[in-house]
Design an enzyme around this catalytic site. Structure first.
Site, PDB file in Angstrom:
ATOM      1  N   CYS A   1      -3.430   5.383   6.825  1.00  0.00           N
ATOM      2  CA  CYS A   1      -3.774   6.809   6.718  1.00  0.00           C
ATOM      3  C   CYS A   1      -5.087   6.996   5.982  1.00  0.00           C
ATOM      4  O   CYS A   1      -5.143   6.863   4.755  1.00  0.00           O
ATOM      5  CB  CYS A   1      -2.643   7.557   6.012  1.00  0.00           C
ATOM      6  SG  CYS A   1      -3.003   9.284   5.721  1.00  0.00           S
TER       7      CYS A   1
ATOM      8  N   CYS B   1      -5.243   9.883   3.457  1.00  0.00           N
ATOM      9  CA  CYS B   1      -4.491   9.606   2.220  1.00  0.00           C
ATOM     10  C   CYS B   1      -5.286   8.684   1.307  1.00  0.00           C
ATOM     11  O   CYS B   1      -5.367   8.909   0.096  1.00  0.00           O
ATOM     12  CB  CYS B   1      -3.167   8.905   2.503  1.00  0.00           C
ATOM     13  SG  CYS B   1      -2.229   9.565   3.858  1.00  0.00           S
ATOM     14  N   ASP B   2      -5.848   7.635   1.859  1.00  0.00           N
ATOM     15  CA  ASP B   2      -6.338   6.531   1.026  1.00  0.00           C
ATOM     16  C   ASP B   2      -7.842   6.291   1.079  1.00  0.00           C
ATOM     17  O   ASP B   2      -8.355   5.469   0.315  1.00  0.00           O
ATOM     18  CB  ASP B   2      -5.609   5.235   1.435  1.00  0.00           C
ATOM     19  CG  ASP B   2      -4.102   5.355   1.235  1.00  0.00           C
ATOM     20  OD1 ASP B   2      -3.684   6.037   0.291  1.00  0.00           O
ATOM     21  OD2 ASP B   2      -3.345   4.778   2.029  1.00  0.00           O
TER      22      ASP B   2
END
Ligand code: NDP
Length: 318
Positions: A135, A138-139
């Site tokens: 993701c 997300c990261d």
């Protein structure tokens, strides 16, 4: 036939737990069956910085534990276990757990999520959350000014590569063929981005370095020549698609052309009384906050269904 439950929820990611919170606070005494991957995909990530309300971020597993406790606090009965059969042919709907238990319910909220596909080479999963991610939103932030790779040749891979190119020092897209599956517009954007490079006809033989517990590089195999080469980098984003967890409902609910549950008028599915929330019905946004949002919608839709408000009326007042 009287049902055991008014509301039964399958899945314990943000969608399922938010549906449980709302249904519990509406006095519907919901039961939630966690499933095999309790807590969902967020339990596979580390720091979550894009869930509103946590200015310093929160660890994914901690966020899910908070949601779980909150849903339980208001009276959700949380059941561990995996559902092996669901009969949606007529209400009350009947679900069976792997240990032989069966429950009937007037409404069912499906929040079984989608699972990111992995390379299945061992080292990718072992370094998940330690430099390997599925993701980018997300990261990606953790890889500012660092070299990273994106694996895949579809729209997700191009979207992630373009997003990550704003953060990383360099993005190397590694694809198993010599042409991309992504739409022309996404291809053009990625191919013309000066920070994105491509390695064609290649697969990942190994993500290094499991012994150090962090990503230091990739061993890449050229599929045409068999030649192995090493690429030094700090992060790897696997974007080779997701699989919606709909196996239990195939043939019983309408799915879209990608296998996700088709919803209309909010979270209604093709079977009245059955609702779907989160990634199992969303292949576009796939965020914790959007999953939680549709979980809330599903609980409200179920509540109105139980109140006898026809769906057409709901559509008009929506
Ligand atoms: P796709 O199935 O479209 O693409 C998956 C990619 O990963 C393909 O290039 C495939 O290679 C590759 N791949 C699959 N398995 C492996 C493997 N084991 N090892 C290496 N490579 C592998 O998935 P996406 O998630 O990209 O997209 C899903 C759907 O969502 C599509 O319809 C897409 O258009 C849509 N989407 C649209 C977006 C947008 O419009 N902005 C954004 C994201 C998704 P190969 O090509 O050789 O099969």
């Amino acid at each position: 036939m009287a049902a055991d439950r008014k509301v039964l929820i399958i899945g314990s990611g943000p969608a399922g737990l938010t549906a449980a919170l709302y249904a519990a606070r509406a006095n519907l005494s919901p039961m939630l069956v966690e499933g095999l991957e309790a807590g969902g995909q967020l339990t596979l990530t580390s720091l979550v910085e894009n869930y509103p309300g946590f200015r310093a971020g929160i660890q994914g597993p901690d966020l899910m534990e908070e949601m779980r406790q909150q849903a339980a606090h208001f009276g959700t009965e949380i059941v561990q276990g995996d559902i092996v059969r669901a009969d949606l042919s007529k209400p009350p709907f009947r679900i069976e757990l792997a240990d032989g238990r069966a429950v009937t319910t007037q409404t069912l909220i499906i929040a079984t999520g989608a699972s990111a596909r992995w390379l299945e080479i061992g080292s990718d999963r072992r370094l998940a959350g330690r430099g390997v991610s599925t993701c980018a939103t997300c990261d990606g932030y953790f890889f500012r000014n660092k070299p990273i790779a994106v694996i895949g040749g579809g729209d997700s891979a191009m979207e992630e590569a373009i997003y990550l190119a704003r953060l990383a020092s360099k993005v190397t897209v590694i694809h198993r063929r010599d042409s991309l599956r992504a739409s022309k517009i996404m291809q053009d954007k990625a191919l013309s981005n000066p920070k994105i490079e491509f390695i064609w006809d290649s697969e990942i033989a190994e993500v290094k370095d499991v012994s150090r517990g962090e990503v230091t590089g990739l061993v890449v195999r050229n599929l045409k020549t068999g030649h192995l080469s090493e690429v030094a980098l700090d992060g790897v984003f696997i974007a080779i698609g997701h699989t919606p967890n709909t196996a239990l409902f195939k043939g019983q609910l309408d799915l879209d052309e990608h296998g996700y549950i088709a919803t209309h008028n909010g979270t209604h599915t093709s079977v009245p009384g059955v609702f779907a929330a989160g990634d199992v019905q969303d292949r576009i946004y796939r965020q914790a906050v959007t999953a939680a949002g549709t979980g809330c919608m599903a609980a409200l839709d179920a509540e109105r269904y139980l109140d006898g408000i026809p769906e057409e009326v709901l559509a008009e007042i929506a």
